[in-house]
Design a protein around this motif. Structure first.
Motif, mmCIF file in Angstrom:
data_model
loop_
_atom_site.group_PDB
_atom_site.id
_atom_site.type_symbol
_atom_site.label_atom_id
_atom_site.label_comp_id
_atom_site.label_asym_id
_atom_site.label_seq_id
_atom_site.Cartn_x
_atom_site.Cartn_y
_atom_site.Cartn_z
ATOM 1 N N SER A 91 0.885 -1.168 -0.192
ATOM 2 C CA SER A 91 0.030 -0.153 0.005
ATOM 3 C C SER A 91 0.891 1.236 -0.047
ATOM 4 O O SER A 91 1.925 1.349 0.765
ATOM 5 C CB SER A 91 -0.833 -0.120 1.220
ATOM 6 O OG SER A 91 -1.542 1.302 1.391
ATOM 7 N N THR A 92 0.438 2.212 -0.689
ATOM 8 C CA THR A 92 1.175 3.507 -0.509
ATOM 9 C C THR A 92 0.886 4.252 0.590
ATOM 10 O O THR A 92 1.803 5.240 0.799
ATOM 11 C CB THR A 92 0.663 4.456 -1.764
ATOM 12 O OG1 THR A 92 -0.783 4.474 -1.578
ATOM 13 C CG2 THR A 92 0.852 3.974 -3.139
ATOM 14 N N ASP A 93 0.147 3.526 1.632
ATOM 15 C CA ASP A 93 0.195 4.538 2.756
ATOM 16 C C ASP A 93 1.468 4.055 3.585
ATOM 17 O O ASP A 93 1.696 4.583 4.635
ATOM 18 C CB ASP A 93 -1.295 3.960 3.595
ATOM 19 C CG ASP A 93 -2.452 4.609 2.822
ATOM 20 O OD1 ASP A 93 -3.547 3.825 2.692
ATOM 21 O OD2 ASP A 93 -2.350 5.779 2.340
ATOM 22 N N ILE A 94 1.873 2.889 3.375
ATOM 23 C CA ILE A 94 3.032 2.224 4.245
ATOM 24 C C ILE A 94 4.383 3.130 3.840
ATOM 25 O O ILE A 94 4.759 2.725 2.714
ATOM 26 C CB ILE A 94 3.140 0.906 3.980
ATOM 27 C CG1 ILE A 94 1.838 0.242 4.575
ATOM 28 C CG2 ILE A 94 4.441 0.332 5.010
ATOM 29 C CD1 ILE A 94 1.839 -1.215 4.361
ATOM 30 N N LEU A 95 4.986 3.912 4.528
ATOM 31 C CA LEU A 95 6.033 4.658 4.309
ATOM 32 C C LEU A 95 7.317 3.920 4.573
ATOM 33 O O LEU A 95 8.405 4.010 3.954
ATOM 34 C CB LEU A 95 5.851 6.031 5.246
ATOM 35 C CG LEU A 95 4.907 6.901 4.844
ATOM 36 C CD1 LEU A 95 4.900 8.181 5.615
ATOM 37 C CD2 LEU A 95 4.683 7.437 3.435
ATOM 38 N N GLY A 132 5.065 10.245 11.554
ATOM 39 C CA GLY A 132 3.864 9.572 10.689
ATOM 40 C C GLY A 132 3.178 8.680 12.189
ATOM 41 O O GLY A 132 3.390 9.200 13.130
ATOM 42 N N ILE A 133 2.456 7.755 11.846
ATOM 43 C CA ILE A 133 1.857 6.790 12.584
ATOM 44 C C ILE A 133 2.618 5.377 12.591
ATOM 45 O O ILE A 133 2.750 4.898 11.852
ATOM 46 C CB ILE A 133 0.465 6.437 12.273
ATOM 47 C CG1 ILE A 133 -0.146 8.030 12.393
ATOM 48 C CG2 ILE A 133 -0.339 5.841 13.548
ATOM 49 C CD1 ILE A 133 -1.815 7.676 11.725
ATOM 50 N N TYR A 134 3.041 4.887 13.906
ATOM 51 C CA TYR A 134 3.835 3.576 14.102
ATOM 52 C C TYR A 134 2.725 2.747 14.501
ATOM 53 O O TYR A 134 1.927 2.973 15.522
ATOM 54 C CB TYR A 134 4.836 3.916 14.890
ATOM 55 C CG TYR A 134 6.155 4.952 14.656
ATOM 56 C CD1 TYR A 134 6.089 6.094 14.754
ATOM 57 C CD2 TYR A 134 7.028 4.226 13.862
ATOM 58 C CE1 TYR A 134 7.190 6.960 14.429
ATOM 59 C CE2 TYR A 134 8.275 4.843 13.220
ATOM 60 C CZ TYR A 134 8.210 6.206 13.635
ATOM 61 O OH TYR A 134 9.214 6.988 13.209
ATOM 62 N N LEU A 149 3.105 4.829 8.943
ATOM 63 C CA LEU A 149 2.046 4.760 8.041
ATOM 64 C C LEU A 149 2.138 6.242 7.843
ATOM 65 O O LEU A 149 2.172 7.303 8.757
ATOM 66 C CB LEU A 149 0.630 4.377 8.556
ATOM 67 C CG LEU A 149 0.784 3.130 8.877
ATOM 68 C CD1 LEU A 149 -0.674 2.612 9.528
ATOM 69 C CD2 LEU A 149 0.681 1.993 7.616
ATOM 70 N N ASP A 150 1.581 6.731 6.666
ATOM 71 C CA ASP A 150 1.264 8.261 6.376
ATOM 72 C C ASP A 150 0.092 8.720 7.288
ATOM 73 O O ASP A 150 -1.066 8.339 7.190
ATOM 74 C CB ASP A 150 1.208 8.197 4.715
ATOM 75 C CG ASP A 150 0.918 9.554 4.362
ATOM 76 O OD1 ASP A 150 0.809 9.831 2.816
ATOM 77 O OD2 ASP A 150 1.112 10.670 5.042
#
Lengths: 752, 376
Positions: A91-95, A132-134, A149-150
């Motif tokens: 997913s592109t949300d996963i940085l 971001g969000i871990y 995550l973004d």
């Protein structure tokens, strides 16, 4: 004609005042509930987002876990980089993707570098910072996979939600405004004239209806959000399966030769009840989430069928309903208190401005607001103490330390009552109240930053010292009145106001703690208590009010009388110990069975409200029918029975019953135990000292309780709370035996 | 008065003498155990010609290139022998701190003892890279002057090259230790194949017992509750001995089949990889018995059913050069870390599993690092 015009003008002004009042209360309550809703929504969205992201990399995580069972150690895992890159591509949300060990040390990282991970991630679903969000999910007992995550997904959704909430609030506000005026004029046309009490009820009903509408909106928003997340999860699972199949087929293995796909699908979706089934076909299937695989000129489709989990929706509806019920309760209580103040102002009109005496309605409102602030942390003090004790990580530390911060706070109140009892007559009531709030606020700020049991105990000491000033001041406000009727009125008004404030405070604190953190709530409590001081002028309390000081001589007098001493130590103190069942044992029990802070606080609120509103009627009726002695016995038996039942059955239902029974018992019991002592008619004992002695004694009892309960906490809260009925039964039996002995002795002496 | 002066003088002189001696001795000790300023002269000895040793030497060369000790040239591991790789290293050294000694190349199997005895206590080197157990054991017994580092030895502790992970029998010895490599293979094999009786063939001597991992196999058999059937065959001694060797091997495999094994552990031996499949196709595979390759990935490529890395030459090459550098930079030889586990990799030969009717579940296929197929 002129009179008619005057009446009409008066009605218009009244209608506008009513409208203004309803809109003001609506704005305050709706702003608060909207803030809570946005916080809930943000938390919910982030949780759904992190859950969906973790689920989408389940396959890769299972792969790593399975490999470690084949002897590949996580510290030296060949091919981990490729697996983490695969996770990134889901997913592109996963940085960024990483693997951490059980001490949160980063072993591997891919994508945006994860150089360090907060320890908080081990105990929380997610942790947010500027990057971001871990979020993490366990691979095995020694390692976890971390995703970065973004944040923008959540921020965008929350901003959209805020827009919607504002729109809904404005619409509902408009509806409430129109309905308020409609109700006003309908009532006017039916009744001919209108008074504030009728308006009060209609206003409250309108506000309740508004909360219900907003609650419905929240449920609908959640359902939509959840449905969207299910779709996201399906896509993620579909991509994972496609990636895995392509990886194997690229090594020359044909789709038809692959075995064990069902078992693989099962491990992938075992924690995702929303996924019905996964299938590989040569064609697309209906509404399923589908991805295409092409291999050796053959085309295959990965079909993932999903559905909304009804149980999840139901649980959320229940959660939202509880929140709505709590908000409605707060709305009603807030409306009642504010309307009481306004109603009193309207009644007294201009006369009030000339009054030099203390304003009872102003005092009630003031202490109501202050107690909201000081009550915000009631629902979780014991939980914070317990968590800080656990953080000591010292197996030799005695369990009694768990209760240290609460005991220290109560001890400070005990000392403070004596100190302020003397000081108030010197510095004045106004200064004492302001200083009391200031000390409490300092204690709350320190509580917010406390990361150790020691520091937290110090902060609670300062808070307790400030609270003592407030409690002493409330007693002195009542005792400063000239007639017994005024004293009773003030005493009752302040007690109910503070109880209602505490009820609101505990649930507001619970609602906020569920969405933010305990530290945030401590800080907010400090800020609100200081803001509450702005209301002080409405109390009309001045430093020039004459007060008698606390007298140690008079205290000594009481303890020289054996019957009083025995009564205090064997009856009053055990009852005060039992009072901590609500404030100490219930939050710990709720924490033990993973209840949300909102529900824990709602239980405490239920106890306070029941006591507050039953006190007047029940104490009047019971004291007419029974003697004080009989009432004390009934009181003690009700406490012993309710707490013993909880200790025996140890479940939520019995806990709720206990909370209610204790509330009913307290509604007459708390008055009776004071009156029983006052019945002794100790000569020269003034009511100020008497009132302060009771605070002093009750705090001693409350201070002992956390230490007693904490000593047995390793066996569970129910087991630890058994000490309360033991102490009460012991105290009661000894009191009865000793009293009978002294009575017989007296009789024998008289006979002789 | 004079007496006192004399006594003081004597005392001072004695103390000074002692301090000087300690200082000198200390310096000597330091120079014997750590290498800091002068050029480090390195030699190479291998137990025999073996692809693993060649691969490891190539990785050592690569890592010296990364350090800037060697010129950047094409090592060409696939097409060169260990000797050729060594010669390239000697000719491409551009560092003033290291020297690879061309004349210090020995192979203890292909040479007779008169020749390879020159490898020990040699004056032209300071440090010797030793590959394999038998060369390592020889050095442990005979090397008294130079430091030597043993790599790719099956079990340096069991074979006596070193005493333990931290203790030495010979103060000049260093051995790379990876205690769990056999255990990893056996456990992985057991998870996949769930065998009840495993067969193993090895030469009946202490060295072969060590490098065949028989100790670990026996320990695992107690833990995982399986039986072991052993057969002994003398390894091929030279090119002309291979016919005898393969004939004995086939006979041993047949006997194991008759004893009822359900898995064969193909231990490190002189089996040529391209002959492996043919050997297994005689009795083992026709009886649907899968095999676990002990030595390396190539065995799986050539026909063994499954394998788990025993030695990752990339990692161990980096480890070897890192330790040599540490020694060069002044770390005392006795303080060099010997333990370094290879990152396990799992390989399967899919064609063989199909042939044997072994169904590898998809979830297991996903965790395999490389899937080989014959003719692909």
């Amino acid at each position: 004609m002129n009179t008619e015009k005057k009446v009409k003008n008066k009605q218009i002004i009244l209608s506008l005042k009513f409208l203004a009042l309803v809109i003001s209360i609506f704005t305050v309550v709706t702003a608060f509930s909207s803030i809570l809703n946005v916080m809930s929504y943000q938390k919910l969205t982030t949780e759904v987002y992190t859950d969906a992201s973790n689920l989408s990399v389940t396959g890769i995580r299972n792969n790593i876990q399975y490999s470690t069972s084949f002897g590949k150690p996580i510290e030296r895992f060949y091919g981990i980089d490729k697996l983490l890159e695969d996770a990134l591509s889901v997913s592109t949300d996963i940085l960024g993707v990483g693997v951490i060990d059980s001490n949160c040390k980063v072993l591997y990282s891919s994508g945006e570098k994860i150089s360090s991970v907060s320890n908080k991630l081990l105990n929380n679903k997610y942790v947010e910072d500027s990057n971001g969000i871990y979020t993490s999910s366990p691979i095995n007992e020694k390692s976890s996979m971390v995703l970065l995550l973004d944040k923008s997904f959540v921020s965008t959704n929350v901003n959209d939600y805020i827009q919607s909430i504002i729109q809904i609030d404005l619409l509902v506000m408009l509806a409430v405004a129109v309905l308020s005026l409609l109700v006003f004029f309908i009532l006017l046309s039916i009744k001919g004239s209108i008074n504030f009490n009728i308006l009060k009820i209609s206003g409250i009903l309108l506000l309740i209806a508004a909360q219900l509408v907003l609650g419905t909106f929240v449920v609908k928003t959640f359902t939509d959000e959840y449905t969207a997340s299910v779709s996201k999860i399906s896509d993620g699972v579909s991509q994972t399966v496609k990636g895995d199949l392509e990886k194997i087929m690229a090594q020359g293995i044909k789709m038809e030769e692959i075995v064990g796909l069902d078992a693989y699908f099962n491990t992938l979706v075992q924690d995702i009840p929303e996924i019905s089934d996964i299938s590989i076909t040569n064609h697309k299937i209906g509404d399923s989430s589908t991805t295409k695989i092409v291999s050796d000129n053959n085309v295959y489709y990965v079909n993932v069928n999903s559905h909304v989990n009804e149980e999840t929706i139901q649980n959320k509806v229940i959660e939202v309903s509880i929140d709505a019920a709590v908000l409605i309760a707060i709305t009603v209580l807030l409306s009642l208190e504010i309307s009481l103040f306004i109603g009193s102002s309207i009644k007294e009109g201009k006369k009030k401005k000339l009054k030099k005496e203390m304003d009872i309605s102003g005092i009630r409102l003031f202490f109501f607001i202050i107690q909201i602030a000081l009550g915000l942390d009631t629902g979780f003090i014991s939980i914070v103490s317990y968590n800080l004790f656990k953080n000591l990580n010292d197996p030799n530390a005695p369990n009694t330390l768990i209760g240290l911060p609460v005991t220290v706070g109560i001890l400070a109140t005990v000392i403070g009552v004596m100190v302020w009892g003397k000081l108030i007559s010197k510095v004045g009531l106004k200064t004492a109240i302001i200083l009391g709030v200031a000390f409490s606020a300092i204690g709350l700020v320190l509580s917010s930053f406390s990361s150790t049991l020691g520091l937290f105990s110090v902060s609670r000491f300062i808070y307790g010292f400030g609270l003592a000033a407030i409690l002493a001041s409330t007693r002195m406000c009542a005792s400063a009145q000239n007639s017994i009727e005024e004293r009773t009125k003030f005493s009752s008004a302040i007690s109910v106001g503070m109880l209602v404030g505490a009820s609101c405070g505990v649930v507001i604190g619970g609602l906020l703690a569920d969405r933010t953190s305990y530290s945030f709530v401590f800080m907010l409590a400090a800020i609100v208590s200081l803001i509450g001081l702005l209301l002080f002028p409405v109390t009309n309390i001045k430093n020039t009010i004459k007060l008698s000081g606390f007298s140690f001589q008079q205290v000594k007098k009481i303890f020289t009388i054996p019957s009083c001493t025995l009564y205090i130590f064997l009856i009053v103190i055990p009852i005060c110990i039992s009072s901590m069942f609500i404030n100490y044992s219930i939050p710990l029990f709720g924490n033990e069975i993973n209840l949300s802070q909102t529900i824990i606080s709602a239980m405490i609120m239920m106890n306070y409200i029941t006591t507050a509103y039953l006190t007047n009627p029940l104490s009047r009726v019971s004291m007419k029918k029974f003697t004080n002695k009989k009432l004390i016995l009934i009181y003690e038996l009700m406490i012993i029975t309710s707490i013993t039942l909880f200790c025996l059955f140890n479940n939520l239902f019995v806990a709720i019953i206990s909370v209610i029974v204790l509330a009913i018992a307290d509604s007459f019991g708390l008055i009776v135990i004071v009156e029983a002592l006052y019945e002794q008619k100790i000569s020269g004992l003034d009511r100020t000292t008497f009132a302060l002695i009771f605070i002093f004694v009750s705090k001693i009892g409350s201070g002992i309780a956390p230490t007693l309960i904490g000593a047995g906490i390793s066996n569970g809260v129910a087991s630890a709370s058994k000490i309360i009925p033991y102490v009460m039964v012991g105290g009661l039996l000894i009191f009865i035996i000793v009293s009978r002995f002294f009575t017989r002795k007296k009789l024998n002496l008289n006979e002789s | 008065m004079k007496k006192r002066v004399f006594c003081c003088f004597l005392t001072i002189a004695l103390f000074s003498f002692n301090f000087c001696s300690i200082g000198v001795t200390g310096e000597n000790d330091a120079s014997s155990d750590s290498q800091s300023s002068s050029i480090l002269r390195i030699g190479y000895v291998e137990s025999e010609e073996f692809s693993l040793y060649t691969s490891l030497l190539a990785q050592i060369a690569l890592n010296f290139q990364k350090l800037g000790v060697l010129n950047t040239y094409n090592i060409d591991e696939a097409n060169k022998s260990a000797k050729e790789i060594w010669l390239d290293m000697c000719n491409n050294c551009i560092s003033g701190e290291y020297k690879f000694v061309e004349s210090m190349w020995f192979n203890t199997k292909d040479m007779n003892e008169n020749q390879y005895s020159k490898a020990v206590n040699n004056d032209s080197v300071d440090l010797v890279i030793v590959m394999g157990t038998s060369a390592g054991v020889y050095f442990a017994k005979n090397e008294n002057k130079n430091k030597f580092m043993v790599f790719a030895a099956a079990d340096p502790i069991l074979s006596g090259i070193v005493k333990s992970e931290t203790e030495k029998n010979n103060p000049n010895a260093f051995a790379h230790i990876d205690k769990n490599k056999y255990k990893r293979q056996i456990q992985a094999g057991h998870m996949l194949l769930n065998f009840k009786k495993i067969g193993v063939v090895y030469q009946d001597d202490a060295a072969a017992y060590a490098y065949s991992g028989i100790d670990s196999l026996k320990s695992a058999s107690e833990e995982l509750n399986f039986d072991i059937a052993e057969k002994h065959v003398v390894e091929a001694q030279n090119e002309s001995d291979y016919d005898r060797y393969y004939s004995d091997l086939i006979k041993a495999y047949k006997e194991l089949v008759l004893e009822g094994i359900d898995t064969l552990y193909v231990t490190t031996a002189t089996i040529e990889n391209d002959k492996l499949l043919g050997l297994l196709q005689k009795d083992i595979y026709p009886n649907k018995i899968p095999t676990i390759a002990q030595t390396d990935e190539e065995q799986v490529a050539f026909g063994s059913t499954l394998g788990v890395t025993m030695l990752d030459t990339e990692e161990q090459g980096a480890f070897a050069v890192a330790q040599i550098k540490k020694y060069k930079d002044g770390t005392p030889f006795k303080d060099l870390e010997q333990v370094n586990e290879s990152t396990p990799k799992i390989f399967i030969n899919y064609t063989i599993t199909q042939q044997l009717g072994i169904k590898i579940p998809f979830a297991t296929l996903l965790i395999v690092d490389r899937i080989y197929q014959l003719d692909k």
